[in-house]
Design an enzyme around this catalytic site. Structure first.
Site, mmCIF file in Angstrom:
data_model
loop_
_atom_site.group_PDB
_atom_site.id
_atom_site.type_symbol
_atom_site.label_atom_id
_atom_site.label_comp_id
_atom_site.label_asym_id
_atom_site.label_seq_id
_atom_site.Cartn_x
_atom_site.Cartn_y
_atom_site.Cartn_z
ATOM 1 N N GLN A 85 0.827 -1.221 0.000
ATOM 2 C CA GLN A 85 0.000 0.000 0.000
ATOM 3 C C GLN A 85 0.860 1.271 0.000
ATOM 4 O O GLN A 85 0.467 2.291 0.578
ATOM 5 C CB GLN A 85 -0.952 -0.009 1.200
ATOM 6 C CG GLN A 85 -2.194 -0.862 0.990
ATOM 7 C CD GLN A 85 -3.128 -0.319 -0.092
ATOM 8 O OE1 GLN A 85 -3.155 0.869 -0.395
ATOM 9 N NE2 GLN A 85 -3.893 -1.206 -0.708
ATOM 10 N N SER A 86 2.005 1.210 -0.654
ATOM 11 C CA SER A 86 2.909 2.363 -0.678
ATOM 12 C C SER A 86 2.269 3.598 -1.330
ATOM 13 O O SER A 86 1.786 3.531 -2.471
ATOM 14 C CB SER A 86 4.165 1.964 -1.471
ATOM 15 O OG SER A 86 4.893 3.118 -1.849
ATOM 16 N N ASN A 87 2.305 4.713 -0.609
ATOM 17 C CA ASN A 87 1.855 5.984 -1.190
ATOM 18 C C ASN A 87 2.873 6.506 -2.190
ATOM 19 O O ASN A 87 2.514 7.146 -3.172
ATOM 20 C CB ASN A 87 1.668 7.028 -0.085
ATOM 21 C CG ASN A 87 0.645 6.596 0.936
ATOM 22 O OD1 ASN A 87 -0.512 6.353 0.591
ATOM 23 N ND2 ASN A 87 1.053 6.463 2.194
ATOM 24 N N ALA A 89 4.665 4.668 -4.173
ATOM 25 C CA ALA A 89 4.466 3.948 -5.438
ATOM 26 C C ALA A 89 3.303 4.573 -6.221
ATOM 27 O O ALA A 89 3.412 4.820 -7.431
ATOM 28 C CB ALA A 89 4.200 2.474 -5.144
#
Ligand SMILES: Cc1ncc(COP(=O)(O)O)c(C=O)c1O
Length: 336
Positions: A85-87, A89
């Site tokens: 859930q990387s912001n 990325a």
């Protein structure tokens, strides 16, 4: 859109190539209801969650410098790294869509969750909409997966630019040197206290670097949300500061001060604490503001607790840098 015509960055920063991706300056907003509820100090929010790129967040500022570097080097493909859930990325995927770059996201399954919301909703949905190619790996498969992808891109004749996790290189960190200069320029008071979430270290390094170089004399408190051992975060910040000093040679900086608080980390990265969930509800109910469950809510929990403990003067102005991330709220639906 850059509406900060009268804002002049320090010369050493203005000399660095930058690709405009966001809306600047981000607003600096006072939170009178929350300040009154908590009994002072004056809380201000630097709204980097409103950075203007794909639901906003702190990575927009870093990507402006990183993608300028990438295009100057002739890159046509971006590879970057993060958790599922990387912001970072998601913001990279959006920036690549905007600039017409091929984008590969290598995402690690480091948070022990396998529910549909976590795997497919929030940032993952947006990555898909931005047309990024997503590659998910368990932590022990990550290095092999990375090597195979880079080899495949080389065979396809791609010119690849790799961005480290969180966009935290010396170049990426410049985004937060710009942020603190912008804050000092726009604040109707002299900022003395900043608090923000800290993980891959680029945000804190950028802030601390310009704070020292420009003698702003602001206390900057990073709330560790990623590293089980906070010393790792401190080392990373130090390493980035050294790399920045070598590369950008600002005018005689004072010795940078690194302040980290680990008390709000909880069990692990990506696992919201009760205090973080309470902070999300409090910011939403009192000020109509959305925090995220992984980063900004742990920093907000720290802010609330430090105020409750009486660690700020009632007349002080405390700036909370809202680093974004609310795009992941739907992935954490079950927590609420
Ligand atoms: C919403 C949000 N806040 C804070 C951070 C931490 O910033 P940094 O990685 O530069 O320490 C991140 C990093 O991913 C983030 O996504």
């Amino acid at each position: 859109m850059d509406t900060s015509q009268h804002f002049k960055t320090p010369d050493w920063l203005a000399a660095q190539p930058r690709e405009l991706l966001g809306h600047w300056p981000t607003p600096l907003e006072q939170l009178p209801r929350l300040s009154a509820e908590l009994g002072g100090p004056q809380i201000w929010v630097k709204r980097d969650d409103c950075s203007g790129l794909a639901t906003g967040g702190n990575k927009t500022r870093k990507l402006e410098y990183l993608l300028a570097d990438a295009t100057n080097m002739g890159a046509d493909t971006i590879v970057t790294y993060g958790a599922v859930q990387s912001n970072h990325a998601r913001q990279t995927a959006a920036a690549c869509a905007k600039l017409g770059l091929e984008c590969h996201l290598l995402l690690s399954r480091r948070v022990p969750r396998d529910d549909d919301n976590y795997l497919k909703n929030g940032n993952m949905l947006f990555n898909y909409l931005f047309g990024a190619q997503v590659h998910c790996f368990d932590l022990d498969e990550f290095d092999d997966g990375q090597a195979a992808l880079l080899k495949m891109l080389e065979q396809r004749g791609k010119t690849v630019y790799q961005i480290p996790a969180g966009g935290s290189s010396a170049i990426g960190a410049l985004g937060y040197s710009r942020c603190i200069s912008e804050l000092v320029w726009q604040a109707p008071f002299k900022p003395t206290q900043i608090i923000h979430a800290s993980a891959s270290a680029g945000t804190q390094a950028g802030l601390v670097f310009a704070n020292a170089a420009e003698h702003y004399n602001i206390d900057i408190l990073g709330i560790n949300v990623f590293h089980p051992d906070p010393e790792t975060l401190e080392l990373r910040i130090e390493r980035l500061l050294n790399a920045m000093a070598e590369r950008f040679s600002p005018p005689a900086p004072t010795t940078p001060q690194i302040q980290i608080n680990h008390a709000y980390f909880g069990e692990a990265y990506g696992q919201p604490t009760q205090a973080a969930k309470d902070a999300i509800k409090m910011f939403a109910a009192w000020e109509g503001l959305l925090l995220d469950p992984v980063y900004s809510s742990k920093a907000a929990a720290a802010l609330i607790d430090q105020i409750t403990l009486g660690n700020f003067d009632q007349h002080e102005h405390v700036v909370f840098i809202h680093t974004g991330g609310a795009a992941s709220l739907s992935a954490y639906r079950d927590e609420f």
